[in-house]
Design an enzyme around this catalytic site. Structure first.
Site, PDB file in Angstrom:
ATOM      1  N   GLU B 163       0.683  -1.142  -0.229  1.00 38.24           N
ATOM      2  CA  GLU B 163      -0.341   0.115   0.227  1.00 38.24           C
ATOM      3  C   GLU B 163       0.948   1.251   0.077  1.00 38.24           C
ATOM      4  O   GLU B 163       0.776   2.155  -0.686  1.00 38.24           O
ATOM      5  CB  GLU B 163      -1.297  -0.410   1.105  1.00 38.24           C
ATOM      6  CG  GLU B 163      -2.147   0.886   1.244  1.00 38.24           C
ATOM      7  CD  GLU B 163      -3.355   0.541   1.959  1.00 38.24           C
ATOM      8  OE1 GLU B 163      -3.515  -0.403   2.117  1.00 38.24           O
ATOM      9  OE2 GLU B 163      -3.240   1.398   2.723  1.00 38.24           O
ATOM     10  N   GLU B 166       2.179   1.708  -3.271  1.00 35.56           N
ATOM     11  CA  GLU B 166       1.234   2.083  -4.222  1.00 35.56           C
ATOM     12  C   GLU B 166       0.774   3.614  -4.324  1.00 35.56           C
ATOM     13  O   GLU B 166       0.621   4.200  -4.904  1.00 35.56           O
ATOM     14  CB  GLU B 166      -0.602   1.260  -4.245  1.00 35.56           C
ATOM     15  CG  GLU B 166      -1.457   1.570  -5.007  1.00 35.56           C
ATOM     16  CD  GLU B 166      -3.048   1.119  -4.430  1.00 35.56           C
ATOM     17  OE1 GLU B 166      -2.661   0.087  -3.430  1.00 35.56           O
ATOM     18  OE2 GLU B 166      -2.897   1.215  -5.517  1.00 35.56           O
ATOM     19  N   CYS B 183      -8.430  -2.132   3.086  1.00 36.99           N
ATOM     20  CA  CYS B 183      -8.756  -3.111   4.966  1.00 36.99           C
ATOM     21  C   CYS B 183      -9.499  -3.380   5.428  1.00 36.99           C
ATOM     22  O   CYS B 183      -9.917  -4.425   5.816  1.00 36.99           O
ATOM     23  CB  CYS B 183      -7.532  -3.020   5.905  1.00 36.99           C
ATOM     24  SG  CYS B 183      -5.969  -2.344   5.371  1.00 36.99           S
ATOM     25  N   SER B 203      -7.385   1.443  -2.845  1.00 42.32           N
ATOM     26  CA  SER B 203      -6.436   1.077  -2.739  1.00 42.32           C
ATOM     27  C   SER B 203      -6.699  -0.317  -4.060  1.00 42.32           C
ATOM     28  O   SER B 203      -7.646  -0.794  -3.112  1.00 42.32           O
ATOM     29  CB  SER B 203      -5.959   0.982  -1.441  1.00 42.32           C
ATOM     30  OG  SER B 203      -4.213   0.222  -1.846  1.00 42.32           O
ATOM     31  N   LYS B 242     -16.336  -9.556   7.571  1.00 44.85           N
ATOM     32  CA  LYS B 242     -14.907 -10.237   6.762  1.00 44.85           C
ATOM     33  C   LYS B 242     -15.748 -11.881   6.195  1.00 44.85           C
ATOM     34  O   LYS B 242     -14.793 -12.586   5.450  1.00 44.85           O
ATOM     35  CB  LYS B 242     -13.734 -10.768   8.473  1.00 44.85           C
ATOM     36  CG  LYS B 242     -12.871  -9.153   8.453  1.00 44.85           C
ATOM     37  CD  LYS B 242     -12.071  -9.265   7.232  1.00 44.85           C
ATOM     38  CE  LYS B 242     -10.723  -8.180   7.899  1.00 44.85           C
ATOM     39  NZ  LYS B 242     -10.268  -7.615   6.356  1.00 44.85           N
ATOM     40  N   GLU B 245     -16.768 -10.738   3.623  1.00 46.41           N
ATOM     41  CA  GLU B 245     -15.437 -10.291   2.624  1.00 46.41           C
ATOM     42  C   GLU B 245     -14.854 -11.820   1.779  1.00 46.41           C
ATOM     43  O   GLU B 245     -14.029 -11.763   0.430  1.00 46.41           O
ATOM     44  CB  GLU B 245     -14.043  -9.542   3.064  1.00 46.41           C
ATOM     45  CG  GLU B 245     -12.828  -8.995   2.928  1.00 46.41           C
ATOM     46  CD  GLU B 245     -11.342  -8.834   3.324  1.00 46.41           C
ATOM     47  OE1 GLU B 245     -12.201  -7.290   2.828  1.00 46.41           O
ATOM     48  OE2 GLU B 245     -11.163  -8.825   3.796  1.00 46.41           O
ATOM     49  N   GLU B 250     -13.793 -12.291  -6.378  1.00 44.64           N
ATOM     50  CA  GLU B 250     -13.024 -12.636  -6.852  1.00 44.64           C
ATOM     51  C   GLU B 250     -11.861 -12.627  -5.681  1.00 44.64           C
ATOM     52  O   GLU B 250     -10.010 -12.547  -6.227  1.00 44.64           O
ATOM     53  CB  GLU B 250     -12.213 -11.269  -6.994  1.00 44.64           C
ATOM     54  CG  GLU B 250     -13.110 -10.008  -6.547  1.00 44.64           C
ATOM     55  CD  GLU B 250     -14.358  -9.381  -5.931  1.00 44.64           C
ATOM     56  OE1 GLU B 250     -14.791  -8.575  -5.079  1.00 44.64           O
ATOM     57  OE2 GLU B 250     -15.441 -10.684  -5.905  1.00 44.64           O
ATOM     58  N   CYS B 387     -11.348  -2.088  14.917  1.00 44.27           N
ATOM     59  CA  CYS B 387     -11.350  -3.529  14.548  1.00 44.27           C
ATOM     60  C   CYS B 387     -11.813  -4.047  16.425  1.00 44.27           C
ATOM     61  O   CYS B 387     -12.084  -4.676  16.599  1.00 44.27           O
ATOM     62  CB  CYS B 387     -10.004  -4.518  13.891  1.00 44.27           C
ATOM     63  SG  CYS B 387      -9.662  -3.471  12.295  1.00 44.27           S
TER      64      CYS B 387
END
Lengths: 172, 463
Positions: B163, B166, B183, B203, B242, B245, B250, B387
Site C-alpha cells: 500500500e 501504491e 483494509c 487502494s 470479514k 469478504e 474475486e 477493529c
C-alpha cells in the site's frame, strides 16, 4: 435493607389468592370483566408448587438491585419505597430476568401498559392504602409478612450474632 | 426463519423493537417501527455487526417460548452443543464449518488471527477488557488442532509494503487521488453500495485477511510441501463483514477461496470452551514462522489510525532513509471521528486523514465527489475505535463502560507494538524473505496477482 414482603413456606397453603389480588390491585378493570375480555393475567407474585412445599416468590427490593444494574436503558430505579420499573422505557430484553437472584422478575404483557412484553415485578402496591394486596387477602395467618427496615435489621443482627457464636464455640 | 446466506440478521421472533440497534447502525439499514420486529435493508447493510453488539433482547430457558430454543439453534445453523445466548440480532455462525475442516485429515489446516483478537479474547474467559494474550491465543489454536498457527499481522506488514508503494506511485502519477485504504470490509462495502463513483480512489490492495489467505495457499503451501487444494485456510476475526469478504468471488487466487472460513472472537471462544480449552490456563507459545512473524506496525492495524501510522513508518524509512520506530506524526481531531495531519513524504507535502466510524466519512466523501478534497490519503475504519470495536468482538453487556473497554483494547495493541523487537513492516525478516524468495518486489507481477484486486460490481479480480 429495603422493606419487602416475605413468605413463610410452612404456613402457605398454595391457594393463589395472592396472585389474583396482585393482578386486581394493578388493574382498573373488574376481575370478571377482565376475564371475559381475556386480558393478560400477569401477577407480580408467583406461587411455587412442589410436592413438599408451596410458597409465593416475589421481589426482595434488593439494595444494590442486580436488575437495575443490568438494565441497558436505565428503566429500573429505586424510588425511595421500592425498586420500580418504568414500563415506558422498558423494551422487554429480559436482562433483568436473568440477573434476578430470586426469580422475582417477570417479562410479559401487562394490561394498561404497552402492547409489547415488558418487565414487571412487585412494587409493594405503592399508592394502595392498605399496603400490599397479597398480604391483605392471604387466608393463612402469617404466611405473608411485610418486613420493614427495622425488622430486617433485627433479624440480620440476630443471624450475625448466631454466626459469630457458631464460629467461636461450635467449630472447634 | 433466519436466512443463512445473510451474514447479519435480526430474528423477528425475538426482536422487541427497541431500535437501539438502529442508533448504532452507521448506514441506517435497520428498518422498522418502535415496538415491532426490525428488518435489515440488505442493499445498504455493510455487515459491520454493530447491531449484533448492541442487541439486548434474547431468549432464555425461563421464557414461555423455551421450547423453541432447539429449533432456533437449528435455524441459525448452530452446532447442537452450542450454549451461547440467542440474541435477536446475530451473525452467521461458521464454527461447524471450521470443526469439519479440522476433522478432515486429508487437509493441512492453517489459521490466521487478526491483531484485535489478542486484545479482547481474554474477556470471554473472565479477564478484564484489554488483557493481551498473544501467546495463549497461539497455544489455544494449536490445542484446537490447527497444523499451522499463522498470523494476519504478518499480512498486515505485507499490506504496508504494497500500500505504501501504491501511494508513492499514485503521488507520482497524481491519478485517482486521494487514495483510500481498503483494509476494512465494512468500509469497502459502503463505498460499493453508497458511493460507487468513488471506487477508483480505493487502494487496489486486498485486506490483510485476504493477502494472508492468498499467501497461505501459494507460498505457505510450498513451505508445507502441499498443493493449494490441500490447504484449509481459516481466519479468526473481530469482524462480521470479514465473513462476507472471504466469500467474494474475486478472492480466489488458486481456484478455491483464499480464506475458506471466518470465525469471530466470540465463535472461537465458544469452540474453545466446548472443547474444554481454557485460554487463561494455557502457557504462552509462539506463532509459527514464517507467516506468523509480525512487527509492531502490523499490530496496530487493529486500532483506528494504526494503518496510517504503520504506513508512515515505512514511507519515512523508504523515502528519507530515516529508520524510525514511531513516525512522530501527530493527528489532530478536526471533526467527530476525523483526525488530520500533514507530513513530508518523498519530498512533497502529504495531507492525511483518519476516519474512525463509517458515519463520519460522508462529509469528506462529498468533498472528494465534488473534486474539492484537500487531502491525499485517507484511512477509514467502519467501527468507531477500529477493529477492537468490531461486531465479532465480545459483547460489552450493560453495566460495562463501553468507551473505557474499547480504549483499553486499543491501548493493549499499542503496548504490544512497543514491546515487539521489530516495529516497522519493512524490517520484518519474514516479509523481507517473502519478497526475496517469492514476490520479488512490491507491486511486482506476482504480488499484483496475489495481493491486489479491484472492487465494485464489475470486479473480477486481477490476472
Amino acid at each position: 435493607m429495603h422493606t419487602f414482603v416475605l413468605s413463610d413456606p410452612e404456613r402457605c397453603i398454595g391457594c393463589r389468592s395472592c396472585e389474583i389480588a396482585c393482578v386486581a390491585a394493578h388493574m382498573d378493570e373488574d376481575m370478571v370483566e377482565a376475564g371475559n375480555k381475556k386480558l393478560a393475567f400477569s401477577p407480580r407474585i408467583k406461587i411455587i408448587h412442589e410436592a413438599q412445599v408451596t410458597a409465593p416468590i416475589q421481589c426482595r427490593q434488593c439494595e444494590d438491585a442486580p436488575c437495575a444494574s443490568v438494565c441497558p436503558v436505565g428503566a429500573i430505579i429505586y424510588d425511595g419505597t421500592a425498586v420500580r420499573i418504568n414500563t415506558e422505557l422498558c423494551f422487554g430484553c429480559k436482562a433483568c430476568l436473568a440477573a434476578c437472584p430470586v426469580g422475582a422478575m417477570q417479562v410479559g404483557r401487562i394490561h394498561e401498559s404497552s402492547d409489547a412484553p415488558v418487565a414487571h415485578k412487585c412494587d409493594l402496591c405503592s399508592g394502595r392504602e392498605d399496603g400490599p394486596a397479597c398480604v391483605s387477602v392471604c387466608p393463612s395467618p402469617g404466611a405473608l409478612k411485610i418486613l420493614t427496615s427495622d425488622e430486617l435489621k433485627l433479624i440480620a443482627g440476630k443471624r450475625r450474632r448466631k454466626s459469630a457464636l457458631q464460629l467461636a464455640f461450635e467449630n472447634k | 426463519m433466519t436466512d443463512l446466506h445473510q451474514i447479519v440478521s435480526i430474528d423477528p421472533k425475538l426482536c422487541t423493537g427497541c431500535r437501539r440497534c438502529a442508533e448504532v447502525c452507521p448506514v441506517d439499514a435497520v428498518i422498522g417501527e418502535q415496538n415491532k420486529a426490525q428488518t435489515i435493508d440488505t442493499s445498504r447493510c455493510v455487515m459491520c455487526g454493530q447491531c449484533v453488539l448492541r442487541c439486548s433482547a434474547f431468549l432464555t430457558p425461563f421464557d414461555d417460548q423455551a421450547e423453541n430454543i432447539a429449533q432456533i439453534r437449528m435455524e441459525r445453523g448452530l452446532p447442537e452443543d452450542d450454549r451461547s445466548i440467542l440474541f435477536a440480532a446475530h451473525f452467521r455462525n461458521d464454527c461447524g464449518k471450521v470443526a469439519q475442516m479440522l476433522a478432515d485429515k486429508s487437509k493441512i489446516s492453517m489459521v490466521q488471527c487478526a491483531p484485535a483478537v489478542r486484545a479482547s479474547i481474554a474477556e470471554e474467559f473472565g479477564l478484564a477488557p484489554g488483557t493481551l494474550t498473544p501467546g495463549q491465543l497461539a497455544a489455544a489454536l494449536r490445542r484446537l488442532g490447527f497444523d499451522f498457527v499463522y498470523d494476519t499481522i504478518f499480512a498486515a506488514d505485507v499490506t504496508i509494503m504494497e500500500e505504501s508503494s501504491e501511494l508513492l506511485e499514485r503521488l507520482e502519477s497524481n491519478e485517482n487521488m486521494p487514495m483510500f485504504t481498503s483494509c476494512c470490509p465494512g468500509w469497502v462495502n459502503h463505498l460499493e453500495t453508497a458511493w460507487p463513483d468513488l471506487l477508483s480512489h480505493l487502494s487496489s490492495c486486498k485486506s490483510p485477511q485476504q493477502m494472508a489467505g492468498a499467501l497461505f495457499k501459494t507460498y505457505g503451501a510450498e513451505i508445507a510441501g502441499k498443493s493449494s487444494g490441500h490447504i484449509a485456510s481459516v481466519s479468526v476475526m473481530p469482524c462480521t463483514a470479514k465473513k462476507f469478504e472471504a466469500g467474494r468471488p474475486e478472492m480466489q487466487t488458486t481456484g478455491t477461496p483464499d480464506v475458506d472460513a471466518v470465525i469471530t472472537v466470540t465463535e472461537l471462544a465458544g469452540m474453545l470452551k466446548n472443547k474444554g480449552i481454557f485460554l487463561e490456563q494455557l502457557p504462552e507459545e509462539d506463532f509459527d514462522t514464517p507467516l506468523g512473524l509480525y512487527s509492531g506496525a502490523g499490530t496496530i492495524f487493529g486500532a483506528s489510525g494504526g494503518v496510517m501510522e504503520a504506513a508512515l513508518r515505512t514511507a519515512i524509512a523508504v523515502t528519507t532513509g530515516n529508520e524510525v520506530s514511531e513516525s512522530g506524526v501527530v493527528f489532530n481531531k478536526t471533526d467527530e471521528g476525523v483526525f488530520r495531519a500533514s507530513m513530508e513524504v518523498a519530498g512533497r507535502k502529504v495531507q492525511a486523514v483518519i476516519v474512525s466510524g463509517l458515519a463520519n466519512a460522508a462529509k469528506l466523501l462529498d468533498e472528494v465527489r465534488a473534486g474539492k478534497a484537500d487531502f491525499d490519503f485517507m484511512e477509514v475504519m467502519c467501527c468507531s475505535g477500529g477493529c477492537v470495536a468490531g461486531g465479532g468482538q465480545p459483547k460489552l453487556l450493560p453495566g460495562i463502560d463501553i468507551e473505557d473497554a474499547i480504549l483499553r483494547r486499543r491501548q493493549s495493541l499499542h503496548n504490544h507494538d512497543k514491546e515487539l523487537p521489530i516495529r516497522a513492516s519493512h524490517r520484518n525478516p519474514s516479509v523481507k524473505a517473502l519478497y526475496e524468495n517469492y514476490l520479488e518486489k512490491p507491486l511486482g507481477h506476482l504480488s499484483h496477482k496475489l495481493l491486489h484486486t479491484s472492487y465494485g460490481n464489475k470486479s473480477g479480480g486481477h490476472e
